[in-house]
Design a protein around this motif. Structure first.
Motif, mmCIF file in Angstrom:
data_model
loop_
_atom_site.group_PDB
_atom_site.id
_atom_site.type_symbol
_atom_site.label_atom_id
_atom_site.label_comp_id
_atom_site.label_asym_id
_atom_site.label_seq_id
_atom_site.Cartn_x
_atom_site.Cartn_y
_atom_site.Cartn_z
ATOM 1 N N UNK A 153 0.815 -1.219 0.000
ATOM 2 C CA UNK A 153 0.000 0.000 0.000
ATOM 3 C C UNK A 153 0.847 1.267 0.000
ATOM 4 N N UNK A 154 0.217 2.379 -0.362
ATOM 5 C CA UNK A 154 0.893 3.669 -0.399
ATOM 6 C C UNK A 154 1.343 4.089 0.996
ATOM 7 N N UNK A 155 2.432 4.864 1.063
ATOM 8 C CA UNK A 155 2.993 5.229 2.361
ATOM 9 C C UNK A 155 2.358 6.484 2.964
ATOM 10 N N UNK A 156 1.478 7.158 2.213
ATOM 11 C CA UNK A 156 0.976 8.448 2.664
ATOM 12 C C UNK A 156 -0.102 8.315 3.744
ATOM 13 N N UNK A 157 -0.345 9.413 4.461
ATOM 14 C CA UNK A 157 -1.310 9.437 5.568
ATOM 15 C C UNK A 157 -2.732 9.156 5.074
ATOM 16 N N UNK A 158 -3.556 8.685 5.970
ATOM 17 C CA UNK A 158 -4.977 8.504 5.675
ATOM 18 C C UNK A 158 -5.589 9.852 5.269
ATOM 19 N N UNK A 159 -6.306 9.850 4.164
ATOM 20 C CA UNK A 159 -6.966 11.078 3.701
ATOM 21 C C UNK A 159 -6.133 11.908 2.753
ATOM 22 N N UNK A 160 -4.863 11.583 2.613
ATOM 23 C CA UNK A 160 -3.995 12.298 1.654
ATOM 24 C C UNK A 160 -4.460 11.974 0.235
ATOM 25 N N UNK A 161 -4.341 12.955 -0.663
ATOM 26 C CA UNK A 161 -4.833 12.735 -2.030
ATOM 27 C C UNK A 161 -3.724 12.383 -3.015
ATOM 28 N N UNK A 162 -2.520 12.141 -2.546
ATOM 29 C CA UNK A 162 -1.424 11.845 -3.473
ATOM 30 C C UNK A 162 -1.695 10.575 -4.293
ATOM 31 N N UNK A 163 -2.382 9.611 -3.720
ATOM 32 C CA UNK A 163 -2.687 8.388 -4.455
ATOM 33 C C UNK A 163 -3.580 8.665 -5.656
ATOM 34 N N UNK A 164 -4.511 9.619 -5.520
ATOM 35 C CA UNK A 164 -5.388 9.987 -6.639
ATOM 36 C C UNK A 164 -4.552 10.567 -7.778
ATOM 37 N N UNK A 165 -3.605 11.423 -7.423
ATOM 38 C CA UNK A 165 -2.747 12.053 -8.436
ATOM 39 C C UNK A 165 -1.827 11.020 -9.082
ATOM 40 N N UNK A 166 -1.317 10.110 -8.272
ATOM 41 C CA UNK A 166 -0.449 9.043 -8.786
ATOM 42 C C UNK A 166 -1.171 8.233 -9.872
ATOM 43 N N UNK A 167 -2.413 7.836 -9.590
ATOM 44 C CA UNK A 167 -3.186 7.068 -10.566
ATOM 45 C C UNK A 167 -3.487 7.900 -11.801
ATOM 46 N N UNK A 168 -3.707 9.201 -11.606
ATOM 47 C CA UNK A 168 -3.995 10.079 -12.742
ATOM 48 C C UNK A 168 -2.792 10.147 -13.681
ATOM 49 N N UNK A 169 -1.589 10.233 -13.117
ATOM 50 C CA UNK A 169 -0.372 10.261 -13.936
ATOM 51 C C UNK A 169 -0.224 8.943 -14.696
ATOM 52 N N UNK A 170 -0.485 7.837 -14.021
ATOM 53 C CA UNK A 170 -0.381 6.531 -14.677
ATOM 54 C C UNK A 170 -1.386 6.430 -15.825
ATOM 55 N N UNK A 171 -2.595 6.944 -15.630
ATOM 56 C CA UNK A 171 -3.590 6.917 -16.719
ATOM 57 C C UNK A 171 -3.137 7.799 -17.893
#
Length: 267
Positions: free
Chosen positions: A13-31
Protein backbone atom coordinates in the motif's frame (compact mmCIF):
# COMPACT_ATOMS: atom_id res chain seq x y z
CA UNK A 1 -1.25 -2.47 -21.61
CA UNK A 2 -3.26 -0.61 -18.93
CA UNK A 3 -2.43 2.21 -16.55
CA UNK A 4 -1.75 -0.36 -13.84
CA UNK A 5 1.25 -1.55 -15.84
CA UNK A 6 2.97 1.77 -15.04
CA UNK A 7 2.55 1.21 -11.28
CA UNK A 8 4.68 -1.11 -9.16
CA UNK A 9 1.82 -2.82 -7.34
CA UNK A 10 4.29 -4.86 -5.30
CA UNK A 11 5.15 -1.58 -3.54
CA UNK A 12 1.55 -1.02 -2.36
CA UNK A 13 0.00 0.00 0.00
CA UNK A 14 0.89 3.67 -0.40
CA UNK A 15 2.99 5.23 2.36
CA UNK A 16 0.98 8.45 2.66
CA UNK A 17 -1.31 9.44 5.57
CA UNK A 18 -4.98 8.50 5.68
CA UNK A 19 -6.97 11.08 3.70
CA UNK A 20 -3.99 12.30 1.65
CA UNK A 21 -4.83 12.74 -2.03
CA UNK A 22 -1.42 11.85 -3.47
CA UNK A 23 -2.69 8.39 -4.45
CA UNK A 24 -5.39 9.99 -6.64
CA UNK A 25 -2.75 12.05 -8.44
CA UNK A 26 -0.45 9.04 -8.79
CA UNK A 27 -3.19 7.07 -10.57
CA UNK A 28 -3.99 10.08 -12.74
CA UNK A 29 -0.37 10.26 -13.94
CA UNK A 30 -0.38 6.53 -14.68
CA UNK A 31 -3.59 6.92 -16.72
CA UNK A 32 -2.00 9.81 -18.64
CA UNK A 33 1.02 7.59 -19.38
CA UNK A 34 -1.31 4.90 -20.63
CA UNK A 35 -3.30 7.36 -22.78
CA UNK A 36 -0.08 8.48 -24.46
CA UNK A 37 1.25 4.89 -24.57
CA UNK A 38 4.57 6.04 -23.14
CA UNK A 39 7.38 3.52 -23.37
CA UNK A 40 8.50 2.84 -19.76
CA UNK A 41 12.02 2.28 -21.10
CA UNK A 42 12.03 5.83 -22.47
CA UNK A 43 10.25 7.54 -19.56
CA UNK A 44 11.96 9.00 -16.51
CA UNK A 45 10.22 10.11 -13.31
CA UNK A 46 12.34 12.55 -11.30
CA UNK A 47 11.56 13.58 -7.72
CA UNK A 48 13.05 15.55 -4.87
CA UNK A 49 12.35 15.30 -1.14
CA UNK A 50 9.00 15.45 0.66
CA UNK A 51 5.79 13.40 0.83
CA UNK A 52 5.22 13.61 -2.93
CA UNK A 53 8.93 13.01 -3.49
CA UNK A 54 8.28 9.37 -2.46
CA UNK A 55 6.04 8.89 -5.50
CA UNK A 56 8.90 7.60 -7.65
CA UNK A 57 8.79 4.40 -5.59
CA UNK A 58 5.54 3.44 -7.32
CA UNK A 59 6.33 3.92 -11.02
CA UNK A 60 7.52 1.13 -13.30
CA UNK A 61 9.68 3.51 -15.36
CA UNK A 62 13.19 4.82 -14.94
CA UNK A 63 13.26 6.96 -11.78
CA UNK A 64 15.67 9.40 -10.15
CA UNK A 65 15.26 10.51 -6.53
CA UNK A 66 17.28 13.67 -5.91
CA UNK A 67 17.81 16.21 -3.16
CA UNK A 68 15.35 18.80 -1.90
CA UNK A 69 14.59 21.60 -4.35
CA UNK A 70 16.86 20.25 -7.09
CA UNK A 71 14.55 17.87 -8.97
CA UNK A 72 14.25 20.20 -11.97
CA UNK A 73 18.03 20.59 -12.20
CA UNK A 74 18.57 16.83 -12.22
CA UNK A 75 15.79 16.49 -14.79
CA UNK A 76 17.44 19.13 -16.98
CA UNK A 77 20.66 17.14 -16.88
CA UNK A 78 18.75 14.05 -17.99
CA UNK A 79 16.70 15.70 -20.75
CA UNK A 80 19.25 17.86 -22.59
CA UNK A 81 21.62 15.05 -23.67
CA UNK A 82 18.81 12.47 -24.05
CA UNK A 83 16.19 14.40 -25.96
CA UNK A 84 14.26 11.25 -26.87
CA UNK A 85 13.27 10.63 -23.23
CA UNK A 86 9.96 11.72 -21.70
CA UNK A 87 10.78 13.37 -18.38
CA UNK A 88 8.18 13.93 -15.65
CA UNK A 89 9.22 15.85 -12.53
CA UNK A 90 7.07 15.32 -9.43
CA UNK A 91 7.43 17.93 -6.69
CA UNK A 92 5.52 19.30 -3.74
CA UNK A 93 5.09 23.02 -3.09
CA UNK A 94 8.02 23.05 -0.67
CA UNK A 95 10.29 21.13 -3.01
CA UNK A 96 9.20 22.86 -6.20
CA UNK A 97 8.62 26.51 -5.43
CA UNK A 98 9.96 27.20 -1.94
CA UNK A 99 13.37 25.59 -1.58
CA UNK A 100 13.45 24.93 -5.32
CA UNK A 101 12.08 28.30 -6.41
CA UNK A 102 15.20 29.41 -8.25
CA UNK A 103 15.39 26.17 -10.24
CA UNK A 104 11.70 26.50 -11.06
CA UNK A 105 12.19 29.99 -12.53
CA UNK A 106 15.10 29.05 -14.72
CA UNK A 107 13.71 25.74 -16.00
CA UNK A 108 10.55 27.59 -17.05
CA UNK A 109 12.36 30.46 -18.78
CA UNK A 110 14.61 28.01 -20.67
CA UNK A 111 11.50 26.13 -21.85
CA UNK A 112 13.10 22.74 -21.22
CA UNK A 113 10.89 20.06 -22.80
CA UNK A 114 9.63 18.30 -19.67
CA UNK A 115 6.54 18.22 -17.43
CA UNK A 116 6.45 19.29 -13.77
CA UNK A 117 3.51 18.05 -11.70
CA UNK A 118 3.44 20.07 -8.49
CA UNK A 119 1.16 18.87 -5.70
CA UNK A 120 0.34 21.82 -3.47
CA UNK A 121 -0.79 20.92 0.05
CA UNK A 122 0.13 24.39 1.37
CA UNK A 123 2.69 23.19 3.92
CA UNK A 124 5.73 20.96 4.52
CA UNK A 125 3.74 17.84 5.38
CA UNK A 126 6.60 15.37 5.70
CA UNK A 127 8.51 17.34 8.32
CA UNK A 128 5.63 18.32 10.59
CA UNK A 129 3.49 20.87 8.78
CA UNK A 130 5.66 23.99 8.68
CA UNK A 131 4.38 26.80 6.45
CA UNK A 132 5.67 27.04 2.89
CA UNK A 133 5.63 29.75 0.23
CA UNK A 134 2.13 28.64 -0.82
CA UNK A 135 0.50 28.68 2.65
CA UNK A 136 -2.28 31.27 2.38
CA UNK A 137 -1.66 34.46 4.33
CA UNK A 138 -3.18 34.09 7.81
CA UNK A 139 -3.29 30.29 7.71
CA UNK A 140 -2.35 28.24 10.76
CA UNK A 141 0.56 25.83 10.59
CA UNK A 142 2.93 24.24 13.09
CA UNK A 143 5.27 27.21 12.67
CA UNK A 144 2.61 29.93 12.41
CA UNK A 145 0.31 29.29 15.36
CA UNK A 146 -1.24 32.73 15.04
CA UNK A 147 -1.33 32.85 11.23
CA UNK A 148 1.27 33.39 8.54
CA UNK A 149 2.26 37.00 7.95
CA UNK A 150 3.57 36.40 4.41
CA UNK A 151 1.82 36.62 1.05
CA UNK A 152 1.59 33.29 -0.69
CA UNK A 153 2.91 32.35 -4.14
CA UNK A 154 0.45 31.40 -6.88
CA UNK A 155 2.34 28.54 -8.56
CA UNK A 156 0.53 28.88 -11.88
CA UNK A 157 1.07 32.64 -12.08
CA UNK A 158 4.73 32.09 -11.25
CA UNK A 159 5.09 29.50 -14.01
CA UNK A 160 3.41 31.69 -16.63
CA UNK A 161 5.44 34.76 -15.68
CA UNK A 162 8.66 32.75 -15.77
CA UNK A 163 8.06 31.49 -19.30
CA UNK A 164 6.38 28.08 -19.03
CA UNK A 165 4.59 27.31 -22.29
CA UNK A 166 1.84 25.11 -20.80
CA UNK A 167 0.22 25.65 -17.40
CA UNK A 168 -2.81 23.98 -15.84
CA UNK A 169 -4.37 23.42 -12.45
CA UNK A 170 -6.73 20.78 -11.12
CA UNK A 171 -7.84 19.20 -7.85
CA UNK A 172 -8.34 15.64 -6.53
CA UNK A 173 -12.10 16.18 -6.88
CA UNK A 174 -11.84 16.91 -10.63
CA UNK A 175 -10.13 13.62 -11.53
CA UNK A 176 -11.14 13.41 -15.19
CA UNK A 177 -9.95 16.94 -15.76
CA UNK A 178 -6.67 16.10 -14.01
CA UNK A 179 -6.18 13.06 -16.28
CA UNK A 180 -6.67 15.18 -19.39
CA UNK A 181 -4.48 18.07 -18.22
CA UNK A 182 -1.56 15.82 -17.33
CA UNK A 183 -1.79 13.94 -20.63
CA UNK A 184 -1.93 17.20 -22.58
CA UNK A 185 0.97 18.67 -20.60
CA UNK A 186 3.17 15.60 -21.16
CA UNK A 187 2.35 15.70 -24.88
CA UNK A 188 3.22 19.42 -25.07
CA UNK A 189 6.60 20.39 -26.56
CA UNK A 190 8.30 22.67 -24.05
CA UNK A 191 8.16 23.25 -20.30
CA UNK A 192 4.73 22.27 -19.01
CA UNK A 193 3.47 22.50 -15.44
CA UNK A 194 0.32 21.16 -13.81
CA UNK A 195 -0.48 22.18 -10.25
CA UNK A 196 -2.67 19.80 -8.28
CA UNK A 197 -4.10 21.25 -5.09
CA UNK A 198 -3.69 18.48 -2.55
CA UNK A 199 -5.46 17.31 0.60
CA UNK A 200 -3.39 17.25 3.79
CA UNK A 201 -5.87 16.71 6.62
CA UNK A 202 -3.13 15.48 8.97
CA UNK A 203 -1.20 18.75 9.16
CA UNK A 204 -2.74 21.58 7.15
CA UNK A 205 -6.38 20.61 7.43
CA UNK A 206 -6.64 20.11 11.16
CA UNK A 207 -5.03 23.49 11.88
CA UNK A 208 -7.37 25.23 9.47
CA UNK A 209 -10.65 23.61 10.49
CA UNK A 210 -10.65 20.99 7.72
CA UNK A 211 -9.45 17.94 9.62
CA UNK A 212 -11.77 15.66 7.68
CA UNK A 213 -10.62 14.72 4.17
CA UNK A 214 -14.24 14.67 2.98
CA UNK A 215 -14.65 18.30 4.07
CA UNK A 216 -11.39 19.17 2.31
CA UNK A 217 -12.63 17.45 -0.85
CA UNK A 218 -15.86 19.49 -0.69
CA UNK A 219 -13.75 22.62 -0.34
CA UNK A 220 -11.87 21.68 -3.56
CA UNK A 221 -15.20 21.09 -5.32
CA UNK A 222 -16.59 24.46 -4.24
CA UNK A 223 -13.48 26.58 -4.68
CA UNK A 224 -12.14 25.09 -7.92
CA UNK A 225 -13.91 27.04 -10.69
CA UNK A 226 -13.49 26.48 -14.42
CA UNK A 227 -11.29 29.27 -15.80
CA UNK A 228 -13.90 30.64 -18.21
CA UNK A 229 -16.37 31.10 -15.31
CA UNK A 230 -13.66 32.40 -12.97
CA UNK A 231 -12.75 35.16 -15.44
CA UNK A 232 -16.33 36.44 -15.32
CA UNK A 233 -16.42 36.81 -11.52
CA UNK A 234 -16.09 40.08 -9.62
CA UNK A 235 -12.75 40.58 -7.91
CA UNK A 236 -14.37 40.06 -4.48
CA UNK A 237 -15.73 36.66 -5.59
CA UNK A 238 -12.38 35.62 -7.05
CA UNK A 239 -10.86 35.79 -3.57
CA UNK A 240 -13.16 32.94 -2.51
CA UNK A 241 -12.05 30.49 -5.22
CA UNK A 242 -9.34 29.66 -7.75
CA UNK A 243 -9.34 28.89 -11.50
CA UNK A 244 -8.88 25.31 -12.72
CA UNK A 245 -8.32 23.81 -16.15
CA UNK A 246 -5.84 24.83 -18.83
CA UNK A 247 -4.68 28.31 -17.87
CA UNK A 248 -2.01 28.98 -20.47
CA UNK A 249 -0.52 27.46 -23.64
CA UNK A 250 1.74 28.95 -26.28
CA UNK A 251 3.93 27.32 -28.92
CA UNK A 252 7.62 28.25 -28.70
CA UNK A 253 10.85 26.51 -29.55
CA UNK A 254 12.19 24.50 -26.63
CA UNK A 255 15.74 24.76 -25.29
CA UNK A 256 17.17 21.81 -27.24
CA UNK A 257 15.86 23.15 -30.54
CA UNK A 258 17.35 26.60 -29.92
CA UNK A 259 20.64 25.12 -28.73
CA UNK A 260 20.99 23.04 -31.92
CA UNK A 261 20.64 26.23 -33.95
CA UNK A 262 23.37 27.90 -31.92
CA UNK A 263 25.70 24.95 -32.57
CA UNK A 264 24.83 24.93 -36.29
CA UNK A 265 25.59 28.65 -36.52
CA UNK A 266 29.09 27.97 -35.18
CA UNK A 267 29.71 25.25 -37.77
Amino acid sequence: MSYKDYIREEKLPLMWCKGCSHGITLASIARAMDTLKLDPEKTVVVTGIGCWGKSDDYFRTHVFHGTHGRALSFATGIKIPKEELKVLVLMGDGDGTTIGGNHFLHTARRNIDMTAIVTNNFNYGMTGGQYSSTSPEGSITSTSKYGTAEKSIDICDLAITSGATYVGRSTPYHVKQMDNLIAEAVDHKGFSMVEVTSLCPTYYGRYNYRANSVDMMKMMKDQGVKKSKYDELDESKKKECFPIGKLHQVEEEDFNTKYKKVKESIN
